[in-house]
Write an enzyme that holds these catalytic residues in place. Structure first.
Site: not given
Length: 801
Positions: A726, A683, A360, A364-365
């Site tokens: 999103k 996208s 990730g 974010v840990g």
């Protein structure tokens, strides 16, 4: 004036062994031989005068005239001292004399001597004599510097002499020349020649001393250092033995001590045999040798490893769940996977290590999750940083034959943990490189293979070590740089970037409390409103994790601490209206979006490394020749989507009253705001198509609708990634309806509950459904669609309901 006629004297004679007396010289010596003692006694009874001359052979006990030098010194006895069989006398040289005849009178040697003049009349050049005196002083100074234990006063006395005779006497009386050289000086009649001879002898003697010193220094340097170490080690051993005697312990040899410790570990036969062999080699080596040091260091490293030490696991799943929830907000997939892994271990304790890889964006840990797991299950935690590692030896270690060899990072981590079953965090696995020293990722293949790592061999240890009980958790920011074989050995768990709501919850539950404690503030002294935290997230940070948010909260805490410490305030309440005073102007503006229904302007959704963002797309129709202009730093994939949008629009132009020849006499300009930011990805296909059709047909696009999805040439809508991020961007912007591909319906489970409560998601299969939802519906803007089109519209309406 005529010189007086010299007469001969008959004096008792004492032969000197290795000593030469000079006129005006005070000298004391021992007399032991009978003939010498009788000569001294005879002289004391008469006029105290003796004739002193040197023996040619110092070992001759009964010298005759031929064995003595003919030139000697007549001396006067000043003092005698008799002790047992030895008589010590002190004499002063009077003048030089030449022995004419020697006879033995009883036990006394009597010599007939003729006095020699001290100086003959000679012409001496004053300049030459001064130069010779200077040369003598310089030579004597060098001599004194090399001669051991030379008194400083003697050197000063020599250097202060101003007359040739006094300088000559001071040097001769205070030098340790060979007696033959001194005899040569005594026999020389002329003063200038005597001083020249003295300079020659002094220079030769100085050269001998310099050579002697050089040999001595070289010998000292060449003394075996190991010999000195041997003495020191022996002393240390004696001291250690004495200390053991005082404490009652038995003194042990180093090799025996190692052997005892090796057997106490109860290792495998292979490992025990190898280590005992090394201990036996140590016994046969000198303690001071370099090889002994290498072996002892190797044995110390091996014996310090936790071969049989394991910590007891706490596999209470409820406590683990509670610990993970306390330390981390969200991360449901990660927590579930960890609990599943631990559940299997509860049912099957013999299951070998399961290897997880948390992937990730930064912040974010990932690392803190691993630490929380170790605390929850009571395992030791060790972090191994792999960022920048380029040498295979960093993982596997160096051969112990190399200078400075050491084990690799895996074995070092086990040694640091002191346990055979720690949790080892392999941090930044994707940052490993490779060069001519090898590929460290290849070495990690054995470490992370549960079928092989039960006998992992480090190059330094050369022994198998069981890693199967180790729990490995790897972290990475991307999978692109991790080799496929290495990925195959791990279970990949992806951590997406935090949503706005998750950041808020993390800040409120953890970050604010942590920063207050770090800055010495109590919760009653500093209070931060919830809307302030939201504003920090929206306007002062733009990141995937929460590190920047934590720093921002720390900035507010510092300013609050300053106000309280300076006694300006007793309590600080941070409100939204005052946030500008703490943090300055906002660094980031809200995502641009369409506020009203507009022709050719569509709210698209995009994913970035810091989360989801709203990305409007604009389309404008101009008179021209059918050119398509694309701006806004759009990548190649988005440019292809634009071509697809134009082609699809041509295929349905009749349905939306679009001139069929628009591609011949109209130019299209497609633009994405924030042109300096590169953008790419498939996208945006539905967004571009909707914008082009709206611009060509003149039908406005609803401002409360956002969309995402990839398109095909026939208008099918394909699934996309990053739906969770999103959707949060749409919620944050106040969008009420979000169009998503039908293939992403399953991903709605991962969308935050608060988003699903406030946003209506419209799954679609083709572009006709997208246009039905996104475009306004004026009464006379469209022709009646075909029966196929009506069927599609009815199905879309069904989904809307």
């Amino acid at each position: 004036m005529q010189e007086k006629k010299r007469t001969n004297e008959k004096l008792p004679t004492v032969p000197m062994r290795g000593t030469v007396a000079f006129p005006h010289m005070m000298i004391h010596f021992d007399v032991a031989r009978t003939m010498s003692v009788r000569a001294v006694e005879y002289a004391m009874l008469h006029d105290r005068k003796l004739f002193l001359t040197a023996q040619k052979d110092v070992f001759d006990e009964h010298p005759e005239q031929k064995n003595l030098y003919q030139i000697g010194v007549v001396a006067e006895i000043k003092q005698t001292l008799t002790q047992e069989d030895v008589t010590r006398i002190l004499v002063e040289g009077c003048y030089r004399a030449k022995m004419k005849k020697m006879e033995k009178n009883g036990q006394i040697l009597m010599a007939e001597v003729q006095r020699l003049p001290d100086n003959r009349r000679e012409k001496i050049d004053e300049v030459e004599m001064r130069a010779l005196m200077r040369a003598l002083k310089d030579a004597y100074e060098r001599y004194a510097g090399l001669f051991p234990r030379m008194p400083r006063e003697v050197l000063i006395s020599v250097l202060c002499q101003e007359t040739p005779i006094r300088l000559y006497e001071e040097i001769v009386f205070n030098t340790m020349f060979d007696f033959k050289d001194k005899q040569m000086l005594l026999e020389e009649n002329y003063l200038f020649k005597r001083m020249n001879l003295l300079y020659s002898i002094l220079t030769k003697e100085t050269l001998v001393l310099e050579t002697e010193k050089e040999i001595h220094d070289q010998t000292q340097e060449n003394i075996d250092r190991g010999q000195r170490e041997y003495f020191l080690r022996e002393q240390l051993k004696v001291i250690s033995d004495q200390l053991r005697e005082e404490t009652g312990e038995e003194p042990l040899d180093d090799a025996d001590s190692y052997a005892e410790r090796i057997r106490a570990l109860h290792l495998s036969e292979e490992s025990e045999t190898k280590l005992l062999k090394e201990a036996n080699r140590l016994r046969q080596m000198p303690p001071s040798s370099q090889e002994a040091y290498v072996i002892s260091s190797y044995l110390d490293t091996c014996l310090e490893l936790p071969w049989n030490t394991m910590t007891e696991e706490n596999l209470n799943l409820q406590e683990v769940q509670k610990k993970l929830d306390e330390d981390h907000y969200g991360l449901k997939k990660v927590k579930e996977r960890i609990l599943e892994s631990l559940s299997v271990r509860v049912l099957n304790p013999e299951l070998k290590g399961q290897i997880l890889c948390l992937v990730g964006p930064p912040g974010v840990g990932k690392s803190s999750v691993a630490h929380s797991i170790a605390d929850a299950i009571s395992r030791k935690f060790v972090r191994v940083s792999l960022g920048g590692v380029r040498d295979e030896a960093d993982i596997r270690g160096h051969r112990k034959t190399y200078i400075g060899a050491m084990p690799g990072r895996i074995i070092a981590a086990l040694n640091q943990a002191g346990s055979r079953n720690p949790l080892i965090l392999l941090d930044e696995l994707d940052k490993m490189g490779n060069d001519y020293k090898g590929d460290p990722s290849a070495a990690m293949l054995e470490v992370l293979d549960v079928e092989q790592n039960h006998a992992f061999r480090d190059h330094y240890l050369e022994l198998p070590f069981d890693l199967s009980q180790v729990m490995f958790i790897a972290t990475a920011n991307t999978l692109e740089t991790i080799p496929a074989p290495l990925q195959d050995r791990m279970e990949i768990i992806e951590l997406s970037s935090y949503t706005r709501e998750e950041k808020f919850q993390i800040a409120r539950r953890h970050l604010v409390k942590k920063q207050l404690e770090r800055h010495g503030l109590k919760p009653s002294q500093c209070q931060i409103d919830d809307d302030v935290l939201y504003e920090m997230i929206d306007s002062y940070t733009r990141e995937s994790g929460v590190r920047g948010l934590e720093r921002t909260i720390g900035t507010v805490c510092r300013k609050a601490a300053k106000a309280i410490a300076s006694e300006e305030k007793k309590r600080v309440h941070v409100q939204l209206k005052a946030l500008h005073d703490y943090l300055g102007i906002p660094k980031y503006l809200p995502d641009p979006q369409s506020k009203q229904n507009t022709i050719g302007l569509v709210n698209g959704l995009a994913w970035t490394y810091v989360g989801g963002v709203l990305m409007p797309l604009e389309a404008l129709v101009l008179d021209g020749k059918g050119n398509i202009e694309i701006t806004g730093s759009l990548g190649s994939v988005m440019q292809e989507s634009a071509k697809l949008a134009v082609s699809y629009t041509r295929s349905i132009a009749e349905e939306y009253d679009i001139p069929k020849d628009f591609y011949e006499n109209k130019d299209l300009h497609i633009h994405a705001p924030e042109g300096a930011v590169p953008k790419d990805g498939p996208s945006a296909g539905v967004t571009m198509t909707t914008a082009v059709i709206s611009a060509l047909s003149g039908i406005p696009v609803r401002a409360d609708v956002a969309m995402t999805g990839e398109i095909t040439l026939h208008g099918k809508v394909m699934p996309i990634g990053g739906l969770r991020e999103k959707s949060m961007a749409a919620y944050r912007a106040g969008i009420k309806t979000v169009i998503i591909p039908e293939g992403n319906k399953a991903d709605l489970e991962e969308v935050d509950d608060i988003v699903k409560e406030n946003v209506q998601f419209m799954p679609v299969q083709n572009l006709s459904e997208v246009l039905e939802i996104a475009l306004e519906k004026p009464e006379k803007k469209r022709k009646q669609t075909s029966s196929k089109g009506k069927k599609k519209s009815s199905s879309a309406s069904a989904r809307l309901s």
